[in-house]
Enzyme design. Structure first.
Site, PDB file in Angstrom:
ATOM      1  N   LYS A 199      34.000   8.194   4.919  1.00 57.05           N
ATOM      2  CA  LYS A 199      34.816   9.420   5.018  1.00 57.05           C
ATOM      3  C   LYS A 199      33.930  10.662   5.189  1.00 57.05           C
ATOM      4  CE  LYS A 199      36.636   8.744   0.951  1.00 57.05           C
ATOM      5  NZ  LYS A 199      35.861   7.526   0.548  1.00 57.05           N
TER       6      LYS A 199
ATOM      7  N   ARG B  55      43.519  11.320  -5.039  1.00 60.60           N
ATOM      8  CA  ARG B  55      43.021  10.002  -5.431  1.00 60.60           C
ATOM      9  C   ARG B  55      43.963   9.303  -6.393  1.00 60.60           C
ATOM     10  NH1 ARG B  55      37.043  11.020  -4.406  1.00 60.60           N
ATOM     11  NH2 ARG B  55      35.876   9.208  -5.052  1.00 60.60           N
TER      12      ARG B  55
ATOM     13  N   ARG C  86      22.682   4.450   0.462  1.00 60.51           N
ATOM     14  CA  ARG C  86      23.030   5.828   0.856  1.00 60.51           C
ATOM     15  C   ARG C  86      22.004   6.832   0.318  1.00 60.51           C
ATOM     16  NH1 ARG C  86      29.006   8.142  -0.230  1.00 60.51           N
ATOM     17  NH2 ARG C  86      28.547   7.709  -2.426  1.00 60.51           N
TER      18      ARG C  86
ATOM     19  N   ARG D   7      22.280   9.348  -5.118  1.00 66.44           N
ATOM     20  CA  ARG D   7      23.184   9.816  -6.167  1.00 66.44           C
ATOM     21  C   ARG D   7      23.117   8.885  -7.367  1.00 66.44           C
ATOM     22  NH1 ARG D   7      28.906  10.734  -3.254  1.00 66.44           N
ATOM     23  NH2 ARG D   7      29.570   9.807  -5.234  1.00 66.44           N
TER      24      ARG D   7
ATOM     25  N   ARG E  11      33.557   2.294  -9.852  1.00 70.23           N
ATOM     26  CA  ARG E  11      34.254   3.196  -8.925  1.00 70.23           C
ATOM     27  C   ARG E  11      35.192   2.412  -8.011  1.00 70.23           C
ATOM     28  NH1 ARG E  11      29.226   5.583  -6.323  1.00 70.23           N
ATOM     29  NH2 ARG E  11      30.657   6.667  -4.944  1.00 70.23           N
TER      30      ARG E  11
HETATM   31  P1  ADP Z   1      32.406   7.872   1.713  1.00 68.97           P
HETATM   32  O1  ADP Z   1      32.356   9.353   1.958  1.00 68.97           O
HETATM   33  O2  ADP Z   1      33.660   7.230   2.203  1.00 68.97           O
HETATM   34  O3  ADP Z   1      32.075   7.499   0.289  1.00 68.97           O
HETATM   35  P2  ADP Z   1      29.965   7.851   3.313  1.00 68.97           P
HETATM   36  O4  ADP Z   1      30.356   8.583   4.536  1.00 68.97           O
HETATM   37  O5  ADP Z   1      29.131   8.590   2.321  1.00 68.97           O
HETATM   38  O6  ADP Z   1      31.262   7.208   2.595  1.00 68.97           O
HETATM   39  O7  ADP Z   1      29.220   6.523   3.784  1.00 68.97           O
HETATM   40  C1  ADP Z   1      28.650   5.631   2.812  1.00 68.97           C
HETATM   41  C2  ADP Z   1      27.331   5.078   3.368  1.00 68.97           C
HETATM   42  O8  ADP Z   1      27.614   4.222   4.467  1.00 68.97           O
HETATM   43  C3  ADP Z   1      26.369   6.144   3.865  1.00 68.97           C
HETATM   44  O9  ADP Z   1      25.048   5.750   3.552  1.00 68.97           O
HETATM   45  C4  ADP Z   1      26.604   6.149   5.392  1.00 68.97           C
HETATM   46  O10 ADP Z   1      25.419   6.506   6.105  1.00 68.97           O
HETATM   47  C5  ADP Z   1      27.001   4.707   5.661  1.00 68.97           C
HETATM   48  N1  ADP Z   1      28.026   4.567   6.703  1.00 68.97           N
HETATM   49  C6  ADP Z   1      29.065   5.416   6.955  1.00 68.97           C
HETATM   50  N2  ADP Z   1      29.813   4.951   7.982  1.00 68.97           N
HETATM   51  C7  ADP Z   1      29.241   3.776   8.357  1.00 68.97           C
HETATM   52  C8  ADP Z   1      29.547   2.805   9.381  1.00 68.97           C
HETATM   53  N3  ADP Z   1      30.609   2.958  10.184  1.00 68.97           N
HETATM   54  N4  ADP Z   1      28.747   1.726   9.472  1.00 68.97           N
HETATM   55  C9  ADP Z   1      27.681   1.554   8.649  1.00 68.97           C
HETATM   56  N5  ADP Z   1      27.332   2.436   7.679  1.00 68.97           N
HETATM   57  C10 ADP Z   1      28.110   3.533   7.538  1.00 68.97           C
HETATM   58  P1  AMP Z   2      32.915  11.044  -4.268  1.00 68.08           P
HETATM   59  O1  AMP Z   2      31.836  12.012  -3.927  1.00 68.08           O
HETATM   60  O2  AMP Z   2      34.170  11.237  -3.486  1.00 68.08           O
HETATM   61  O3  AMP Z   2      32.411   9.610  -4.241  1.00 68.08           O
HETATM   62  O4  AMP Z   2      33.304  11.352  -5.781  1.00 68.08           O
HETATM   63  C1  AMP Z   2      32.358  11.247  -6.824  1.00 68.08           C
HETATM   64  C2  AMP Z   2      33.071  11.272  -8.179  1.00 68.08           C
HETATM   65  O5  AMP Z   2      33.735  12.539  -8.364  1.00 68.08           O
HETATM   66  C3  AMP Z   2      34.151  10.224  -8.373  1.00 68.08           C
HETATM   67  O6  AMP Z   2      33.641   8.969  -8.807  1.00 68.08           O
HETATM   68  C4  AMP Z   2      35.022  10.895  -9.466  1.00 68.08           C
HETATM   69  O7  AMP Z   2      34.400  10.800 -10.738  1.00 68.08           O
HETATM   70  C5  AMP Z   2      34.967  12.370  -9.049  1.00 68.08           C
HETATM   71  N1  AMP Z   2      36.082  12.721  -8.128  1.00 68.08           N
HETATM   72  C6  AMP Z   2      35.971  13.143  -6.838  1.00 68.08           C
HETATM   73  N2  AMP Z   2      37.178  13.409  -6.317  1.00 68.08           N
HETATM   74  C7  AMP Z   2      38.094  13.145  -7.288  1.00 68.08           C
HETATM   75  C8  AMP Z   2      39.506  13.204  -7.376  1.00 68.08           C
HETATM   76  N3  AMP Z   2      40.272  13.598  -6.329  1.00 68.08           N
HETATM   77  N4  AMP Z   2      40.101  12.831  -8.537  1.00 68.08           N
HETATM   78  C9  AMP Z   2      39.365  12.448  -9.591  1.00 68.08           C
HETATM   79  N5  AMP Z   2      38.025  12.357  -9.600  1.00 68.08           N
HETATM   80  C10 AMP Z   2      37.381  12.717  -8.450  1.00 68.08           C
END
Ligand code: ADP
Ligand code: AMP
Length: 218
Positions: free
Chosen positions: A13, A85, A123, A156, A167
């Site tokens: 995302k 969420r 990541r 992270r 998660r």
């Molecule tokens: P989200 O925001 O849904 O948690 P991220 O965009 O941070 O996911 O992506 C999670 C990890 O996967 C990152 O390290 C990113 O570079 C990688 N990634 C994102 N999209 C793809 C894809 N289509 N194929 C392979 N790896 C991906």
């Molecule tokens: P993310 O960066 O989206 O992976 O979120 C990291 C962490 O932030 C999550 O594991 C939750 O602890 C918190 N968080 C982010 N967005 C929300 C939401 N909409 N509702 C509750 N917790 C959230």
């Protein structure tokens, strides 16, 4: 148009939101990035949120809804990444949108659970702007350094296997029901988030003909 990017942690995302933000007049609002900024600034919200985030749990709805009411006050063309969420958050969001006479569409990132662990453990994140890389799937030119601002990337603390598992359980239990919530309202489109990053972008862009280009190259 408000776009809601919906899918499990690691679905891609944030990656897609940053690409779309560069190419189109849609701004990303990531609740995870906002919460991490609150933590870094040691605000009351940040201090309250941190124990939940470190435990891989969702932060309580009332805190999130209050934060988003503030963030969305002037929002029109935004990508909301990581919100709602829970069903309670979705209902509060619906009420807010109705009051502003805005509509929202959910973009659902369809992905297999079994790719998420590798995506999240590999990541690397730019803590200054939330841009993400991956050691294998999207590596930076220099390991550990952001291509664009030249600053350090971090892993992270919640991207470790044990917290990722928690998660993903939170996602299945509390967030996955939102796919049906938006589907029932006829407000969901699905993309295959297992594809390569550029292919996913193409699919998102094709599904959303209303996106207004900024003129920046792909
Ligand atoms: P989200 O925001 O849904 O948690 P991220 O965009 O941070 O996911 O992506 C999670 C990890 O996967 C990152 O390290 C990113 O570079 C990688 N990634 C994102 N999209 C793809 C894809 N289509 N194929 C392979 N790896 C991906
Ligand atoms: P993310 O960066 O989206 O992976 O979120 C990291 C962490 O932030 C999550 O594991 C939750 O602890 C918190 N968080 C982010 N967005 C929300 C939401 N909409 N509702 C509750 N917790 C959230």
């Amino acid at each position: 148009m408000i776009l809601i990017f919906l899918g499990p942690p690691g679905a891609g995302k944030g990656t897609q939101a940053k690409i779309i933000e560069e190419r189109f007049a849609h701004r990303q609002i990531s609740t995870g990035d906002l919460l991490r900024a609150h933590r870094a600034n040691k605000t009351a919200l940040g201090l309250e949120a941190q124990s939940y985030m470190d435990a891989g749990k969702l932060v309580p709805d009332d805190l999130i809804i209050r934060m988003m009411e503030h963030e969305l006050a002037n929002a029109k063309d935004v990508i909301v990444d990581g919100f709602p969420r829970t069903v309670a958050q979705a209902e509060a969001f619906d009420a807010l949108l109705a009051a502003k006479q805005l509509s929202a569409k959910a973009v659902v990132f369809d992905v297999d659970q079994n790719v998420l662990m590798a995506r999240l453990t590999g990541r690397w994140t730019n803590p200054r702007n939330g841009r993400v890389y991956h050691t294998i799937f999207n590596p930076p030119r220099v390991p550990g350094i952001d291509d664009e601002d030249g600053g350090e990337l971090i892993q992270r603390p919640d991207d470790k296997a044990e917290t990722i598992e928690k998660r993903l359980r939170e996602y299945e239990e509390k967030t996955a029901p939102l796919i049906a919530y938006y589907g029932r309202a006829g407000n969901a489109i699905h993309v295959n988030a297992l594809a390569d990053i550029a292919v996913v972008t193409d699919e998102v862009v094709k599904a959303l003909p209303g996106l207004a280009p900024t003129g920046h190259a792909a």
